[in-house]
Design a protein around this motif. Structure first.
Motif, PDB file in Angstrom:
ATOM      1  N   VAL A  12      -3.580   8.896  10.544  1.00  0.00           N
ATOM      2  CA  VAL A  12      -3.099   7.818   9.671  1.00  0.00           C
ATOM      3  C   VAL A  12      -1.566   7.760   9.721  1.00  0.00           C
ATOM      4  O   VAL A  12      -0.971   6.680   9.809  1.00  0.00           O
ATOM      5  CB  VAL A  12      -3.623   8.039   8.228  1.00  0.00           C
ATOM      6  CG1 VAL A  12      -2.949   7.092   7.252  1.00  0.00           C
ATOM      7  CG2 VAL A  12      -5.147   7.866   8.187  1.00  0.00           C
TER       8      VAL A  12
ATOM      9  N   MET B 243      -5.166  19.094   6.508  1.00  0.00           N
ATOM     10  CA  MET B 243      -4.899  18.201   7.649  1.00  0.00           C
ATOM     11  C   MET B 243      -5.000  19.012   8.933  1.00  0.00           C
ATOM     12  O   MET B 243      -4.778  20.222   8.924  1.00  0.00           O
ATOM     13  CB  MET B 243      -3.530  17.539   7.524  1.00  0.00           C
ATOM     14  CG  MET B 243      -2.370  18.520   7.450  1.00  0.00           C
ATOM     15  SD  MET B 243      -0.818  17.659   7.167  1.00  0.00           S
ATOM     16  CE  MET B 243       0.196  19.010   6.544  1.00  0.00           C
TER      17      MET B 243
ATOM     18  N   ILE C  21      -5.483  12.617   8.153  1.00  0.00           N
ATOM     19  CA  ILE C  21      -4.101  12.365   7.727  1.00  0.00           C
ATOM     20  C   ILE C  21      -3.132  12.257   8.924  1.00  0.00           C
ATOM     21  O   ILE C  21      -2.333  11.309   8.976  1.00  0.00           O
ATOM     22  CB  ILE C  21      -3.670  13.442   6.707  1.00  0.00           C
ATOM     23  CG1 ILE C  21      -4.447  13.206   5.400  1.00  0.00           C
ATOM     24  CG2 ILE C  21      -2.166  13.435   6.461  1.00  0.00           C
ATOM     25  CD1 ILE C  21      -4.420  14.372   4.437  1.00  0.00           C
TER      26      ILE C  21
ATOM     27  N   GLY D 118      -8.673  14.714  -3.790  1.00  0.00           N
ATOM     28  CA  GLY D 118      -8.944  13.840  -2.637  1.00  0.00           C
ATOM     29  C   GLY D 118      -8.828  14.703  -1.399  1.00  0.00           C
ATOM     30  O   GLY D 118      -9.335  15.832  -1.384  1.00  0.00           O
TER      31      GLY D 118
ATOM     32  N   PRO E 287      -6.491  -0.792   2.782  1.00  0.00           N
ATOM     33  CA  PRO E 287      -7.800  -0.668   3.432  1.00  0.00           C
ATOM     34  C   PRO E 287      -8.254  -2.013   4.027  1.00  0.00           C
ATOM     35  O   PRO E 287      -7.655  -3.065   3.748  1.00  0.00           O
ATOM     36  CB  PRO E 287      -8.721  -0.232   2.284  1.00  0.00           C
ATOM     37  CG  PRO E 287      -7.800   0.439   1.301  1.00  0.00           C
ATOM     38  CD  PRO E 287      -6.519  -0.338   1.386  1.00  0.00           C
TER      39      PRO E 287
ATOM     40  N   GLY F  81      -2.866   6.833  -2.874  1.00  0.00           N
ATOM     41  CA  GLY F  81      -4.184   6.433  -2.372  1.00  0.00           C
ATOM     42  C   GLY F  81      -5.141   7.604  -2.427  1.00  0.00           C
ATOM     43  O   GLY F  81      -5.333   8.198  -3.493  1.00  0.00           O
TER      44      GLY F  81
ATOM     45  N   GLY G 119       0.832  -1.198   0.000  1.00  0.00           N
ATOM     46  CA  GLY G 119       0.000   0.000   0.000  1.00  0.00           C
ATOM     47  C   GLY G 119       0.866   1.246   0.000  1.00  0.00           C
ATOM     48  O   GLY G 119       1.694   1.440   0.896  1.00  0.00           O
ATOM     49  N   ALA G 120       0.694   2.069  -1.036  1.00  0.00           N
ATOM     50  CA  ALA G 120       1.465   3.316  -1.138  1.00  0.00           C
ATOM     51  C   ALA G 120       0.577   4.526  -0.932  1.00  0.00           C
ATOM     52  O   ALA G 120       0.728   5.555  -1.584  1.00  0.00           O
ATOM     53  CB  ALA G 120       2.197   3.386  -2.482  1.00  0.00           C
ATOM     54  N   GLY G 121      -0.398   4.384  -0.025  1.00  0.00           N
ATOM     55  CA  GLY G 121      -1.113   5.564   0.458  1.00  0.00           C
ATOM     56  C   GLY G 121      -0.204   6.260   1.461  1.00  0.00           C
ATOM     57  O   GLY G 121       0.955   5.859   1.668  1.00  0.00           O
TER      58      GLY G 121
ATOM     59  N   ALA H 128       1.370  -3.261  -8.766  1.00  0.00           N
ATOM     60  CA  ALA H 128       1.834  -4.497  -8.112  1.00  0.00           C
ATOM     61  C   ALA H 128       0.853  -4.874  -7.002  1.00  0.00           C
ATOM     62  O   ALA H 128       1.085  -4.591  -5.821  1.00  0.00           O
ATOM     63  CB  ALA H 128       3.242  -4.297  -7.561  1.00  0.00           C
ATOM     64  N   THR H 129      -0.258  -5.480  -7.413  1.00  0.00           N
ATOM     65  CA  THR H 129      -1.256  -5.910  -6.428  1.00  0.00           C
ATOM     66  C   THR H 129      -0.732  -7.135  -5.687  1.00  0.00           C
ATOM     67  O   THR H 129      -0.272  -8.089  -6.304  1.00  0.00           O
ATOM     68  CB  THR H 129      -2.571  -6.271  -7.148  1.00  0.00           C
ATOM     69  OG1 THR H 129      -3.008  -5.121  -7.866  1.00  0.00           O
ATOM     70  CG2 THR H 129      -3.652  -6.699  -6.159  1.00  0.00           C
TER      71      THR H 129
ATOM     72  N   ALA I 280      -2.336   0.028  -7.503  1.00  0.00           N
ATOM     73  CA  ALA I 280      -2.778   1.091  -8.419  1.00  0.00           C
ATOM     74  C   ALA I 280      -1.634   1.485  -9.360  1.00  0.00           C
ATOM     75  O   ALA I 280      -0.496   1.061  -9.179  1.00  0.00           O
ATOM     76  CB  ALA I 280      -3.249   2.299  -7.621  1.00  0.00           C
TER      77      ALA I 280
HETATM   78  C1  LIG Z   1     -12.615  12.307  -0.772  1.00  0.00           C
HETATM   79  C2  LIG Z   1     -11.800  12.263   0.497  1.00  0.00           C
HETATM   80  C3  LIG Z   1     -11.444  13.442   1.115  1.00  0.00           C
HETATM   81  C4  LIG Z   1     -10.688  13.415   2.284  1.00  0.00           C
HETATM   82  N1  LIG Z   1     -10.330  14.603   2.850  1.00  0.00           N
HETATM   83  C5  LIG Z   1      -9.504  14.589   3.919  1.00  0.00           C
HETATM   84  C6  LIG Z   1      -8.974  15.815   4.414  1.00  0.00           C
HETATM   85  O1  LIG Z   1      -9.210  16.905   3.874  1.00  0.00           O
HETATM   86  N2  LIG Z   1      -8.161  15.750   5.514  1.00  0.00           N
HETATM   87  C7  LIG Z   1      -7.825  14.558   6.101  1.00  0.00           C
HETATM   88  O2  LIG Z   1      -7.075  14.573   7.083  1.00  0.00           O
HETATM   89  N3  LIG Z   1      -8.275  13.383   5.628  1.00  0.00           N
HETATM   90  C8  LIG Z   1      -9.102  13.369   4.542  1.00  0.00           C
HETATM   91  N4  LIG Z   1      -9.542  12.182   4.031  1.00  0.00           N
HETATM   92  C9  LIG Z   1      -9.092  10.935   4.661  1.00  0.00           C
HETATM   93  C10 LIG Z   1      -7.664  10.559   4.280  1.00  0.00           C
HETATM   94  O3  LIG Z   1      -7.354  11.053   3.002  1.00  0.00           O
HETATM   95  C11 LIG Z   1      -7.482   9.053   4.263  1.00  0.00           C
HETATM   96  O4  LIG Z   1      -7.981   8.489   5.458  1.00  0.00           O
HETATM   97  C12 LIG Z   1      -6.022   8.644   4.111  1.00  0.00           C
HETATM   98  O5  LIG Z   1      -5.437   9.291   3.001  1.00  0.00           O
HETATM   99  C13 LIG Z   1      -5.927   7.135   3.964  1.00  0.00           C
HETATM  100  O6  LIG Z   1      -4.595   6.755   3.797  1.00  0.00           O
HETATM  101  P1  LIG Z   1      -4.172   5.225   3.821  1.00  0.00           P
HETATM  102  O7  LIG Z   1      -2.734   5.172   3.439  1.00  0.00           O
HETATM  103  O8  LIG Z   1      -4.597   4.594   5.106  1.00  0.00           O
HETATM  104  O9  LIG Z   1      -5.067   4.493   2.725  1.00  0.00           O
HETATM  105  P2  LIG Z   1      -5.205   4.712   1.155  1.00  0.00           P
HETATM  106  O10 LIG Z   1      -4.961   6.103   0.777  1.00  0.00           O
HETATM  107  O11 LIG Z   1      -6.503   4.080   0.828  1.00  0.00           O
HETATM  108  O12 LIG Z   1      -4.029   3.819   0.545  1.00  0.00           O
HETATM  109  C14 LIG Z   1      -4.112   2.423   0.456  1.00  0.00           C
HETATM  110  C15 LIG Z   1      -3.314   1.953  -0.744  1.00  0.00           C
HETATM  111  O13 LIG Z   1      -3.325   0.531  -0.783  1.00  0.00           O
HETATM  112  C16 LIG Z   1      -3.365   0.110  -2.125  1.00  0.00           C
HETATM  113  N5  LIG Z   1      -3.831  -1.275  -2.167  1.00  0.00           N
HETATM  114  C17 LIG Z   1      -5.046  -1.755  -1.820  1.00  0.00           C
HETATM  115  N6  LIG Z   1      -5.063  -3.099  -1.938  1.00  0.00           N
HETATM  116  C18 LIG Z   1      -3.834  -3.477  -2.358  1.00  0.00           C
HETATM  117  C19 LIG Z   1      -3.217  -4.747  -2.636  1.00  0.00           C
HETATM  118  N7  LIG Z   1      -3.877  -5.896  -2.493  1.00  0.00           N
HETATM  119  N8  LIG Z   1      -1.931  -4.752  -3.052  1.00  0.00           N
HETATM  120  C20 LIG Z   1      -1.223  -3.614  -3.194  1.00  0.00           C
HETATM  121  N9  LIG Z   1      -1.763  -2.377  -2.933  1.00  0.00           N
HETATM  122  C21 LIG Z   1      -3.040  -2.321  -2.510  1.00  0.00           C
HETATM  123  C22 LIG Z   1      -4.287   1.124  -2.790  1.00  0.00           C
HETATM  124  O14 LIG Z   1      -4.091   1.168  -4.187  1.00  0.00           O
HETATM  125  C23 LIG Z   1      -3.897   2.420  -2.084  1.00  0.00           C
HETATM  126  O15 LIG Z   1      -2.923   3.137  -2.796  1.00  0.00           O
HETATM  127  C24 LIG Z   1     -10.298  12.173   2.850  1.00  0.00           C
HETATM  128  C25 LIG Z   1     -10.658  10.972   2.232  1.00  0.00           C
HETATM  129  C26 LIG Z   1     -11.398  11.015   1.058  1.00  0.00           C
HETATM  130  C27 LIG Z   1     -11.759   9.719   0.379  1.00  0.00           C
END
Ligand SMILES: Cc1cc2nc3c(=O)[nH]c(=O)nc-3n(C[C@H](O)[C@H](O)[C@H](O)COP(=O)(O)OP(=O)(O)OC[C@H]3O[C@@H](n4cnc5c(N)ncnc54)[C@H](O)[C@@H]3O)c2cc1C
Length: 440
Positions: free
Chosen positions: A421, A56, A418, A52, A252, A37, A7-9, A217-218, A32
């Protein structure tokens, strides 16, 4: 040690950044075709803006600390404030704790005389265990406060429903305030929110520049080996095996549940039970001559108003860098979609744009067509912290901790914002090393 982060979120990239800084050999894998993310920038009318997350919390340090460490320019929103579109007008928002007024809300006109009387007759209540935010607010301040104030504010953060979301996991301070404690003092020490000039999307972009990342790279399967883990990566027709001593799952809840399936069945079952809300962000660019004078940074819409949009952010009024980058174009965005209301998004992009334009006309008298538009859909965008979420996360972590050199992080656990997270990623980076089996 060889570490693979899935996961590169922002969570995965942060965990990878910490582990690389500690001297480990780190590879990040994402299914992706890009990193980031839910942090993503796109061009709308030639202007690159966030489609997105866009801000923060400044009061939690993790986001701004990381941003500063990466040398990115931290900015703060202007002093323009948000409104609430209710009872036929854009009204001031009372100072509140996630919608629960901290001062008498009479001057805002958001509550009816009956709703106001019920609010003033608040009946403090102690909470044992966990309850939903809405059930607690209904009982203490009356349902109108939930429907007209808490729903739009909480909906803005979680795209969820106040009567389903856990108070302990989403607004823990409300437990003490609803119990009759004095509300928190007004905040005076600096701005509440921060952003990055050029967009929050720059954060994962910059993190990725410092790391070894493979996109497209899923990861499909995770198994144990004699010394660590093996990850099955790529299409089922051409799977590749990647080995690692340590693994961080920053995906996720649903993909994390699948990957943990046989290794940590309790954690997998708990993760599979976490629901997500889907939403869409519609970004619109207007000529600056087309827009009526706008003094707020946007507005929220309570669900009881039965509108299609749930919020509008006047990005050009909220962020000086967006106004400057627009150079004659004013960019703003609307958001649509709430938990368990996916049907509302089953429409063409053109419909989502048309609905947004029509409701902006009703709300602020914006009687013009946008010169450019962009629709970003976020299927499964935000996890929903149901009642009992904190206990669920404790059970997940306890099960994962049994596996040496494995950790989880991301928005499914300790907060969707953010900074929270990023905080979960720091923790995972520490845990994964701590729980690793001693060499040999
Ligand atoms: C529309 C929107 C607006 C938001 N606005 C705000 C804001 O203004 N301020 C704030 O603080 N927060 C905000 N949030 C919340 C915040 O952006 C997210 O909670 C946070 O970015 C999530 O980060 P993450 O790394 O946990 O997950 P994600 O960003 O979901 O990253 C997960 C990554 O895992 C990858 N992945 C999934 N399955 C696999 C697999 N099997 N193999 C390899 N890779 C995989 C995905 O491609 C993705 O890149 C918002 C969210 C949304 C949707």
């Amino acid at each position: 040690m060889r570490v693979v982060v899935v996961g590169a979120g922002v969570a995965g990239l942060t965990a990878a950044y910490d582990l690389a800084a500690a001297g480990h050999d780190v590879l990040v894998l994402d299914g992706a075709d890009r990193v980031g993310g839910k942090l993503l920038r796109a061009e709308v009318g030639g202007v690159r803006v966030d489609v997105g997350a866009e801000a923060m919390l400044h009061r939690r340090p993790e986001g701004t600390e990381l941003t500063r460490a990466l040398g990115l320019p931290i900015v703060h929103p202007t002093t323009a404030t948000s409104r609430i579109w209710t009872r036929g007008e854009l009204r001031a928002l009372p100072r509140s704790l996630m919608g629960v007024p901290l001062d008498d809300p009479a001057p805002t006109g958001v509550l009816s005389p009956e709703g106001l009387a019920r609010f003033r007759a608040a009946m403090p209540r102690d909470v044992e265990g966990d309850v939903s935010v809405g059930d607690l607010v209904d009982a203490v301040y009356g349902p109108e406060v939930t429907d007209r104030l808490v729903e739009p504010l909480l909906g803005g953060v979680y795209a969820g429903h106040a009567r389903l979301l856990s108070v302990r996991a989403t607004v823990p301070q409300l437990v003490t305030v609803a119990g009759g404690a004095a509300p928190p003092a007004p905040v005076t020490d600096g701005p509440v929110f921060a952003g990055i000039a050029g967009g929050m999307g720059r954060l994962p972009e910059r993190l990725a520049e410092t790391l070894a990342v493979r996109t497209g790279a899923t990861v499909r399967e995770l198994t144990r080996t004699a010394t660590g883990y093996a990850l099955t990566v790529g299409p089922t027709t051409a799977p590749e095996l990647v080995e690692a001593d340590l693994v961080v799952l920053a995906t996720p809840a649903a993909p994390t549940a699948r990957l943990l399936g046989s290794l940590a069945p309790t954690a997998a079952a708990e993760l599979a039970a976490i629901e997500y809300a889907s939403m869409a962000v519609v970004t619109l660019a207007f000529r600056d001559t087309d827009l009526p004078a706008v003094v707020s940074s946007g507005f929220l819409v309570p669900p009881v108003e039965s509108r299609r949009i749930k919020a509008a952010t006047f990005s050009f009024a909220k962020w000086d860098w967006v106004r400057a980058a627009g150079d004659g174009l004013l960019l703003l965005r609307t958001s649509l979609g709430r938990h368990r209301e996916e049907a509302a998004l089953q429409a063409d992009d053109a419909d989502l744009v048309a609905w947004s334009v029509a409701e902006l006309r009703d709300a602020v008298g914006l009687d013009a067509e946008p010169v450019a538009s962009h629709v970003q859909r976020w299927g499964g965008g935000l996890p929903q912290y149901a009642v009992g979420h904190l206990d669920r996360v404790a059970r997940i972590r306890a099960d994962v901790e049994r596996l040496p050199g494995l950790a989880v992080c991301g928005a499914a656990y300790d907060g969707v914002g953010i900074p929270a997270v990023i905080g979960s990623a720091h923790r995972a980076a520490r845990d994964v090393v701590r729980t690793a089996a001693p060499p040999g």
